[in-house]
Motif scaffolding. Structure first.
Motif, PDB file in Angstrom:
ATOM      1  N   GLY A   3     153.549 133.807  10.374  1.00  0.00           N
ATOM      2  CA  GLY A   3     154.435 133.233   9.373  1.00  0.00           C
ATOM      3  C   GLY A   3     153.698 132.487   8.274  1.00  0.00           C
ATOM      4  N   VAL A   4     152.372 132.407   8.368  1.00  0.00           N
ATOM      5  CA  VAL A   4     151.548 131.757   7.341  1.00  0.00           C
ATOM      6  C   VAL A   4     150.548 132.757   6.761  1.00  0.00           C
ATOM      7  N   LEU A   5     149.746 133.350   7.625  1.00  0.00           N
ATOM      8  CA  LEU A   5     148.774 134.358   7.188  1.00  0.00           C
ATOM      9  C   LEU A   5     149.252 135.772   7.489  1.00  0.00           C
ATOM     10  N   ASN A   6     150.464 135.890   7.988  1.00  0.00           N
ATOM     11  CA  ASN A   6     151.152 137.175   8.078  1.00  0.00           C
ATOM     12  C   ASN A   6     152.632 136.913   7.841  1.00  0.00           C
ATOM     13  N   GLU A   7     153.449 137.918   7.960  1.00  0.00           N
ATOM     14  CA  GLU A   7     154.873 137.789   7.635  1.00  0.00           C
ATOM     15  C   GLU A   7     155.750 138.080   8.850  1.00  0.00           C
ATOM     16  N   THR A   8     155.303 137.637  10.013  1.00  0.00           N
ATOM     17  CA  THR A   8     156.056 137.830  11.243  1.00  0.00           C
ATOM     18  C   THR A   8     156.160 136.512  11.995  1.00  0.00           C
ATOM     19  N   LYS A   9     157.239 136.346  12.734  1.00  0.00           N
ATOM     20  CA  LYS A   9     157.460 135.105  13.468  1.00  0.00           C
ATOM     21  C   LYS A   9     156.773 135.124  14.818  1.00  0.00           C
ATOM     22  N   HIS A  10     156.927 136.210  15.552  1.00  0.00           N
ATOM     23  CA  HIS A  10     156.333 136.319  16.883  1.00  0.00           C
ATOM     24  C   HIS A  10     155.565 137.631  16.971  1.00  0.00           C
ATOM     25  N   ALA A  11     154.403 137.663  16.353  1.00  0.00           N
ATOM     26  CA  ALA A  11     153.603 138.886  16.377  1.00  0.00           C
ATOM     27  C   ALA A  11     153.119 139.181  17.788  1.00  0.00           C
ATOM     28  N   SER A  12     153.071 140.466  18.143  1.00  0.00           N
ATOM     29  CA  SER A  12     152.600 140.850  19.477  1.00  0.00           C
ATOM     30  C   SER A  12     151.084 140.939  19.536  1.00  0.00           C
ATOM     31  N   GLN A  13     150.424 140.826  18.380  1.00  0.00           N
ATOM     32  CA  GLN A  13     148.973 140.804  18.342  1.00  0.00           C
ATOM     33  C   GLN A  13     148.545 140.062  17.084  1.00  0.00           C
ATOM     34  N   LEU A  14     147.276 139.672  17.044  1.00  0.00           N
ATOM     35  CA  LEU A  14     146.765 138.972  15.874  1.00  0.00           C
ATOM     36  C   LEU A  14     146.787 139.887  14.654  1.00  0.00           C
ATOM     37  N   HIS A  15     147.380 139.389  13.576  1.00  0.00           N
ATOM     38  CA  HIS A  15     147.504 140.201  12.360  1.00  0.00           C
ATOM     39  C   HIS A  15     147.371 139.295  11.149  1.00  0.00           C
ATOM     40  N   PHE A  16     146.641 139.777  10.139  1.00  0.00           N
ATOM     41  CA  PHE A  16     146.435 139.015   8.917  1.00  0.00           C
ATOM     42  C   PHE A  16     146.759 139.885   7.703  1.00  0.00           C
ATOM     43  N   GLU A  17     147.380 139.271   6.700  1.00  0.00           N
ATOM     44  CA  GLU A  17     147.603 139.943   5.422  1.00  0.00           C
ATOM     45  C   GLU A  17     146.495 139.512   4.454  1.00  0.00           C
ATOM     46  N   PRO A  18     145.752 140.456   3.889  1.00  0.00           N
ATOM     47  CA  PRO A  18     144.636 140.098   3.008  1.00  0.00           C
ATOM     48  C   PRO A  18     145.019 139.165   1.862  1.00  0.00           C
ATOM     49  N   ILE A  19     146.175 139.393   1.231  1.00  0.00           N
ATOM     50  CA  ILE A  19     146.568 138.542   0.105  1.00  0.00           C
ATOM     51  C   ILE A  19     146.794 137.102   0.553  1.00  0.00           C
ATOM     52  N   LEU A  20     147.294 136.926   1.768  1.00  0.00           N
ATOM     53  CA  LEU A  20     147.536 135.580   2.281  1.00  0.00           C
ATOM     54  C   LEU A  20     146.225 134.903   2.666  1.00  0.00           C
ATOM     55  N   LEU A  21     145.289 135.680   3.188  1.00  0.00           N
ATOM     56  CA  LEU A  21     143.958 135.135   3.458  1.00  0.00           C
ATOM     57  C   LEU A  21     143.268 134.712   2.168  1.00  0.00           C
ATOM     58  N   SER A  22     143.479 135.459   1.099  1.00  0.00           N
ATOM     59  CA  SER A  22     142.861 135.097  -0.177  1.00  0.00           C
ATOM     60  C   SER A  22     143.424 133.768  -0.689  1.00  0.00           C
ATOM     61  N   ARG A  23     144.684 133.505  -0.424  1.00  0.00           N
ATOM     62  CA  ARG A  23     145.270 132.221  -0.841  1.00  0.00           C
ATOM     63  C   ARG A  23     144.703 131.074  -0.023  1.00  0.00           C
ATOM     64  N   LEU A  24     144.519 131.299   1.270  1.00  0.00           N
ATOM     65  CA  LEU A  24     143.864 130.282   2.092  1.00  0.00           C
ATOM     66  C   LEU A  24     142.452 130.026   1.583  1.00  0.00           C
ATOM     67  N   HIS A  25     141.734 131.096   1.263  1.00  0.00           N
ATOM     68  CA  HIS A  25     140.375 130.973   0.723  1.00  0.00           C
ATOM     69  C   HIS A  25     140.386 130.114  -0.534  1.00  0.00           C
ATOM     70  N   SER A  26     141.328 130.341  -1.409  1.00  0.00           N
ATOM     71  CA  SER A  26     141.422 129.587  -2.657  1.00  0.00           C
ATOM     72  C   SER A  26     141.666 128.100  -2.388  1.00  0.00           C
ATOM     73  N   ILE A  27     142.529 127.801  -1.433  1.00  0.00           N
ATOM     74  CA  ILE A  27     142.783 126.404  -1.074  1.00  0.00           C
ATOM     75  C   ILE A  27     141.494 125.725  -0.609  1.00  0.00           C
ATOM     76  N   LEU A  28     140.746 126.414   0.227  1.00  0.00           N
ATOM     77  CA  LEU A  28     139.515 125.847   0.769  1.00  0.00           C
ATOM     78  C   LEU A  28     138.483 125.608  -0.335  1.00  0.00           C
ATOM     79  N   VAL A  29     138.356 126.551  -1.264  1.00  0.00           N
ATOM     80  CA  VAL A  29     137.388 126.415  -2.351  1.00  0.00           C
ATOM     81  C   VAL A  29     137.762 125.240  -3.250  1.00  0.00           C
ATOM     82  N   GLN A  30     139.046 125.078  -3.536  1.00  0.00           N
ATOM     83  CA  GLN A  30     139.495 124.015  -4.437  1.00  0.00           C
ATOM     84  C   GLN A  30     139.399 122.629  -3.821  1.00  0.00           C
ATOM     85  N   THR A  31     139.517 122.543  -2.503  1.00  0.00           N
ATOM     86  CA  THR A  31     139.625 121.232  -1.861  1.00  0.00           C
ATOM     87  C   THR A  31     138.453 120.874  -0.960  1.00  0.00           C
TER      88      THR A  31
END
Length: 291
Positions: free
Chosen positions: A19-47
């Motif tokens: 629900g943060v780095l993917n778009e599912t509430k109860h994923a049955s396995q670890l899953h990441f959306e690249p665009i959401l990871l890029s936003r996390l990356h941006s937060i880390l670089v800025q702060t």
């Protein structure tokens, strides 16, 4: 607080994944959306923030770190180390890179190991000439599979049942065997984060600058300092601590608390949006007063 060694304060991201780095509430396995990871990356670089994992998947931290690395995140810079030596005189190590709590994956792995042992036992029985046909499930030589399932389910059922997954209505089984369990050690994710802050907050976020630096009100409704009978549960929490909670579940922060002031609740169906990212950066750089 038990951790007495202090480092230069840096803002902290208490990070969920589903629900943060993917778009599912109860994923049955670890899953990441690249665009959401890029936003996390941006937060880390800025702060120049650092990550503490609160996710249900934190047991797989090594894999999460690897994925972050593959997407350009400087994990050595931005991940809180997993284990640190305790400096409270008690010896041993403390788990700092993730929040506390029991997880279903631990119980599943225990059950899986038992199933492997049982399978080996069954193979030995077959080699000794015992024929265990599928239609003879009631026979003694086949009952170890049923016993495994019963033991696994009994263990999980006997633990506390007020974890967040059950509150959210998740009835999925652990690999189709036992009811899914998330954090059973605490009643909510907010309590997990509070426990981490009480133990490690001063080390990573800095000490209170003065005796009146805690956040919140005394139990009588006035602002501190509070006497012993008036102390509230957030006296440990200085106003200047800069962190953000990124999570899609409401139980990640209780209303009218310092945690809630630093909570960015994502939409499960969207994950971490640009707007969420901007608010997170504001909280990490300037605290809740400026957001």
């Amino acid at each position: 607080m038990s951790s007495t060694t202090h480092i230069k304060p840096r803002p902290i991201i208490f990070l969920d994944i589903d629900g943060v780095l993917n778009e599912t509430k109860h994923a049955s396995q670890l899953h990441f959306e690249p665009i959401l990871l890029s936003r996390l990356h941006s937060i880390l670089v800025q702060t120049d923030g650092i990550i503490v994992l609160t996710t249900f998947w934190r047991h797989f931290r090594d894999y999460i770190v690897y994925v972050f690395h593959r997407h350009g995140i400087n994990v050595k810079r931005h991940m809180v180390v997993m284990m640190e030596k305790e400096e409270d005189g008690g010896g041993g190590t403390g788990v700092t890179g993730v929040t506390g709590g029991k997880q279903s994956v631990v119980e599943f792995l225990k059950g899986f190991r038992r199933s492997e042992e049982s399978a080996q036992k069954g193979l030995q029985e077959q080699q000794e000439g015992l024929q265990c046909q599928q239609e003879q499930v009631g026979d003694e030589c086949c009952q170890y599979h049923q016993e495994l399932e019963r033991q696994c389910c009994d263990e999980l059922t006997n633990e506390k049942k007020n974890d967040d997954n059950n509150k959210d209505g998740n009835k999925d089984g652990v690999i189709g065997i036992c009811p899914a369990k998330d954090e059973a050690e605490y009643s909510s994710r907010a309590e997990e984060i509070e426990a981490w802050l009480k133990k490690y907050g001063e080390r990573y976020l800095g000490r209170s600058s003065n005796a009146n630096g805690s956040q919140g009100k005394c139990s009588n409704g006035s602002h501190g300092p509070c006497n012993d009978s008036e102390r509230n549960e957030y006296e440990f929490h200085p106003n200047h601590w800069k962190y953000v909670i990124l999570d899609d579940r409401p139980s990640a922060a209780k209303p009218d608390t310092p945690l809630f002031d630093r909570f960015v609740r994502t939409d499960t169906k969207l994950g971490l949006t640009e707007e969420d990212s901007k608010r997170a950066v504001q909280l990490l750089l300037f605290g809740p007063q400026a957001s």
